[in-house]
Design a protein around this motif. Structure first.
Motif, PDB file in Angstrom:
ATOM      1  N   PHE A  28       0.820  -1.208   0.000  1.00 32.64           N
ATOM      2  CA  PHE A  28       0.000   0.000   0.000  1.00 32.64           C
ATOM      3  C   PHE A  28       0.866   1.275   0.000  1.00 32.64           C
ATOM      4  O   PHE A  28       0.458   2.311   0.486  1.00 32.64           O
ATOM      5  N   ALA A  29       2.076   1.134  -0.562  1.00 31.56           N
ATOM      6  CA  ALA A  29       3.005   2.268  -0.713  1.00 31.56           C
ATOM      7  C   ALA A  29       3.222   3.016   0.594  1.00 31.56           C
ATOM      8  O   ALA A  29       3.529   4.204   0.592  1.00 31.56           O
ATOM      9  N   ASN A  30       3.100   2.310   1.707  1.00 36.80           N
ATOM     10  CA  ASN A  30       3.181   3.004   2.992  1.00 36.80           C
ATOM     11  C   ASN A  30       3.886   2.144   4.037  1.00 36.80           C
ATOM     12  O   ASN A  30       3.256   1.303   4.694  1.00 36.80           O
ATOM     13  N   PRO A  31       5.198   2.351   4.212  1.00 38.24           N
ATOM     14  CA  PRO A  31       5.943   1.566   5.210  1.00 38.24           C
ATOM     15  C   PRO A  31       5.759   2.079   6.633  1.00 38.24           C
ATOM     16  O   PRO A  31       6.442   1.629   7.539  1.00 38.24           O
ATOM     17  N   PHE A  32       4.824   3.012   6.818  1.00 36.71           N
ATOM     18  CA  PHE A  32       4.640   3.650   8.122  1.00 36.71           C
ATOM     19  C   PHE A  32       3.263   3.347   8.693  1.00 36.71           C
ATOM     20  O   PHE A  32       2.424   4.226   8.858  1.00 36.71           O
ATOM     21  N   GLY A  33       3.019   2.063   8.970  1.00 34.14           N
ATOM     22  CA  GLY A  33       1.759   1.647   9.565  1.00 34.14           C
ATOM     23  C   GLY A  33       1.128   0.478   8.843  1.00 34.14           C
ATOM     24  O   GLY A  33       1.028  -0.628   9.399  1.00 34.14           O
ATOM     25  N   PRO A  34       0.689   0.665   7.579  1.00 32.54           N
ATOM     26  CA  PRO A  34       0.092  -0.461   6.855  1.00 32.54           C
ATOM     27  C   PRO A  34       1.021  -1.658   6.692  1.00 32.54           C
ATOM     28  O   PRO A  34       0.560  -2.805   6.789  1.00 32.54           O
ATOM     29  N   VAL A  35       2.307  -1.435   6.450  1.00 30.96           N
ATOM     30  CA  VAL A  35       3.251  -2.559   6.332  1.00 30.96           C
ATOM     31  C   VAL A  35       3.279  -3.363   7.623  1.00 30.96           C
ATOM     32  O   VAL A  35       3.311  -4.595   7.607  1.00 30.96           O
ATOM     33  N   GLN A  36       3.267  -2.672   8.744  1.00 30.60           N
ATOM     34  CA  GLN A  36       3.353  -3.348  10.035  1.00 30.60           C
ATOM     35  C   GLN A  36       2.048  -4.053  10.398  1.00 30.60           C
ATOM     36  O   GLN A  36       2.056  -5.042  11.130  1.00 30.60           O
ATOM     37  N   GLU A  37       0.932  -3.537   9.915  1.00 27.11           N
ATOM     38  CA  GLU A  37      -0.380  -4.104  10.266  1.00 27.11           C
ATOM     39  C   GLU A  37      -1.181  -4.426   8.996  1.00 27.11           C
ATOM     40  O   GLU A  37      -2.315  -3.982   8.824  1.00 27.11           O
ATOM     41  N   GLU A  38      -0.575  -5.227   8.092  1.00 32.24           N
ATOM     42  CA  GLU A  38      -1.218  -5.529   6.812  1.00 32.24           C
ATOM     43  C   GLU A  38      -2.555  -6.230   7.006  1.00 32.24           C
ATOM     44  O   GLU A  38      -3.553  -5.912   6.333  1.00 32.24           O
ATOM     45  N   GLU A  39      -2.596  -7.171   7.920  1.00 34.45           N
ATOM     46  CA  GLU A  39      -3.822  -7.945   8.120  1.00 34.45           C
ATOM     47  C   GLU A  39      -4.986  -7.059   8.551  1.00 34.45           C
ATOM     48  O   GLU A  39      -6.122  -7.248   8.115  1.00 34.45           O
ATOM     49  N   LYS A  40      -4.699  -6.080   9.406  1.00 34.86           N
ATOM     50  CA  LYS A  40      -5.758  -5.178   9.867  1.00 34.86           C
ATOM     51  C   LYS A  40      -6.107  -4.125   8.816  1.00 34.86           C
ATOM     52  O   LYS A  40      -7.213  -3.581   8.798  1.00 34.86           O
ATOM     53  N   THR A  41      -5.127  -3.801   7.936  1.00 37.32           N
ATOM     54  CA  THR A  41      -5.326  -2.742   6.953  1.00 37.32           C
ATOM     55  C   THR A  41      -6.145  -3.208   5.753  1.00 37.32           C
ATOM     56  O   THR A  41      -6.949  -2.444   5.191  1.00 37.32           O
ATOM     57  N   ARG A  42      -5.967  -4.439   5.323  1.00 36.43           N
ATOM     58  CA  ARG A  42      -6.629  -4.921   4.099  1.00 36.43           C
ATOM     59  C   ARG A  42      -8.155  -4.772   4.112  1.00 36.43           C
ATOM     60  O   ARG A  42      -8.741  -4.321   3.114  1.00 36.43           O
ATOM     61  N   PRO A  43      -8.854  -5.160   5.192  1.00 40.41           N
ATOM     62  CA  PRO A  43     -10.316  -4.987   5.181  1.00 40.41           C
ATOM     63  C   PRO A  43     -10.730  -3.518   5.042  1.00 40.41           C
ATOM     64  O   PRO A  43     -11.763  -3.227   4.419  1.00 40.41           O
TER      65      PRO A  43
END
Length: 565
Positions: free
Chosen positions: A504-519
């Protein structure tokens, strides 16, 4: 220089390894020339200066600088008093040359005046007045000595920041400190800041490396900072309340925050637990790198950044703050956006809110610059909502964007000359003479940044394909795949080089929490396509074509679509 080379008195701290000086006005305030000349603090500055000159291989030989600080200052006193013996041992030219070098050496430091509001009648006006008077004292002292040595008055005077680069008013606040966080209680908050721009500052490091990872133990257990060494910048990052604790050797980054984040008011701090806590400059961190921890019991995101040369780059402070904020957003079911958002008012009466999306170096800022350059009189105004990071929020019947920062942290190379010069008197410049030189400039008010902004267009900054113009995605799955892949050609603004992908072009949060970010991503794209919002990509060519021609062509097509849709 060695640890012993530091200056450490009750009123003055100087660290040559960081080019940082802190002047404590609460402990001692000097208001006249002879008190300054006779002060222990000036003697310590002279000591550092003489050590520096003896270690500087490029300095020209000056016999006056072979002496000790006491003899050096005795000679200056003799000059000020017009004594006959002032030049018995050293000639005027040597003394004058050395005074010029001493003055420049002191001013090469970032010099922060600090006044604590408790125990004094300090107010916003009086602390600035005190700092102004001290600056006048330093420049008056320098000019008096200079003109006595010259034997004549100057014909040109330059009102530089002679005493300090900035001044801060500090205050203690009572806030509900959770169990285990008691070590933070003595640390004072920055209440009000006065900067003297343009501020030119240097740091040993000028690039950020890697991403931030979670640790199983709370970093607060490693914090043992003293009140004299640590400060807290209370910041509003979007709607998150952040307490940013930093070691005084990181005042370059600490003071720069004032141009980037809104300073939280006393009423926002007193009685309020923060959403985020950052400990910047810990002596020990796991693996010697930066981490974060989610204190679920107290619902606080805690970040840790180690004390070393690498982390002197401001990007570490900014990006750790934004990582903590973005993680907080994800847990609030909001979607962090790595990009910029602008509100454009066109001459044909249309207003559009446009979000440019992509990782560092993809061409978000450059696309906006190109759009302004080719628009001529077609754009009446352009307001920055966020420059680097924002968030999308879904409600039952709405989707809106909010920003995080009131300022912009940008590469000097990315700014047009007009933007650079128009903001020079407000800017904080970091390593302006080096590659990846940066400036932090105010961009918008906090009130407008956190307002609820509708989204008319969302485009991915594609810097790797050879197409020209812009492309609208036909379906949400195709669009989502491009945004999630986060592909770009890295331009060396971080430690990455060449083609890379980031979730998601964002190593500042989404990378760390991919599972929570996808939905959350799924829900946002569903809403965007249901509402018919333009979702596409703009071809910036930054990874393949160094000329501006292709980017300007893409910007022209973008302009046409915005004005005609």
């Amino acid at each position: 220089m060695t640890e012993s080379s530091k200056v450490e008195t009750a009123a003055l701290y100087m660290n040559p390894a960081r080019d940082v000086a802190v002047l404590n006005y609460s402990n001692k305030y000097i208001s006249d020339i002879f008190t300054l000349i006779n002060s222990k603090e000036l003697a310590e500055v002279v000591r550092l200066f003489l050590e520096h000159r003896r270690h500087d291989e490029e300095s020209t030989k000056n016999y006056f600088e072979d002496t000790d600080p006491k003899t050096y200052l005795d000679t200056i006193r003799a000059v000020l008093l017009n004594r006959d013996d002032a030049f018995d041992k050293y000639n005027r030219e040597e003394i004058l040359d050395s005074i010029e070098e001493l003055y420049s050496y002191y001013r090469s430091y970032l010099r922060i005046g600090v006044l604590n509001v408790h125990g004094s009648d300090a107010t916003t006006n009086t602390f600035m007045q005190m700092d102004n008077q001290f600056n006048e004292l330093v420049i008056k002292t320098y000019r008096t000595i200079e003109e006595k040595l010259q034997g004549s008055r100057n014909k040109t005077y330059r009102q530089v920041s002679a005493g300090t680069s900035a001044c801060v008013l500090t205050q203690s606040h009572d806030w509900p400190i959770p169990s285990g966080y008691e070590a933070l209680k003595p640390i004072r908050f920055l209440d009000t800041l006065m900067l003297r721009p343009p501020m030119m500052m240097t740091t040993p490091s000028n690039k950020r490396e890697g991403t931030f990872t979670a640790v199983p133990d709370n970093p607060i257990n490693k914090f043992h900072g003293s009140q004299s060494e640590w400060y807290c910048f209370p910041a509003k990052i979007g709607e998150s309340l952040a307490y940013i604790y930093f070691h005084r050797d990181y005042f370059v980054s600490g003071i720069s925050l004032a141009n980037l984040f809104e300073v939280a008011d006393a009423k926002d701090v007193a009685g309020h637990k923060p959403d985020l806590i950052l400990l910047f400059g810990l002596q020990e961190t796991e693996g010697g790198v930066s981490h974060y921890y989610h204190d679920t019991e107290n619902d606080i995101w805690v970040g840790e950044v180690p004390y070393n040369d690498k982390t002197t780059y401001f990007g570490y402070m900014k990006k750790m703050c934004l990582t903590l904020h973005n993680l907080h957003m994800i847990y609030e079911n909001r979607l962090p956006i790595h990009g910029s958002m602008v509100r454009i008012k066109f001459s044909n009466g249309k207003n559009k809110n446009v979000v440019f999306f992509g990782d560092s170096g993809a061409g978000k800022s450059e696309s906006l610059e190109a759009l302004q350059e080719i628009a001529d009189d077609k754009i009446l105004s352009l307001e920055t909502i966020f420059d680097d990071m924002g968030s999308f929020t879904l409600t039952d019947d709405d989707l809106y964007a909010q920003g995080t920062e009131i300022g912009a942290f940008v590469r000097l190379d990315d700014l047009s000359s007009a933007v650079a010069f128009n903001n020079m008197d407000r800017g904080v410049y970091l390593n302006p003479d080096r590659k990846n030189a940066r400036v932090i400039i105010p961009a918008d008010s906090y009130r407008r940044v956190i307002a609820h902004h509708g989204i008319d267009m969302w485009v991915y900054a594609n810097n790797y394909d050879k197409e020209i113009g812009i492309h609208q995605f036909d379906n949400k799955d195709e669009a989502k795949a491009t945004f999630i892949e986060g592909k770009r050609f890295a331009l060396g603004t971080t430690d990455e080089v060449g083609m890379s992908t980031t979730f998601f072009a964002n190593p500042f949060g989404p990378v760390q929490e991919e599972e929570k970010t996808r939905p959350i991503i799924d829900k946002v794209f569903d809403r965007l396509f249901d509402q018919g919002v333009y979702v596409g990509e703009v071809y910036t060519h930054l990874g393949t074509d160094k000329s501006k021609d292709s980017l300007n062509e893409s910007a022209q097509e973008l302009l046409d679509v915005l004005m005609n849709s």
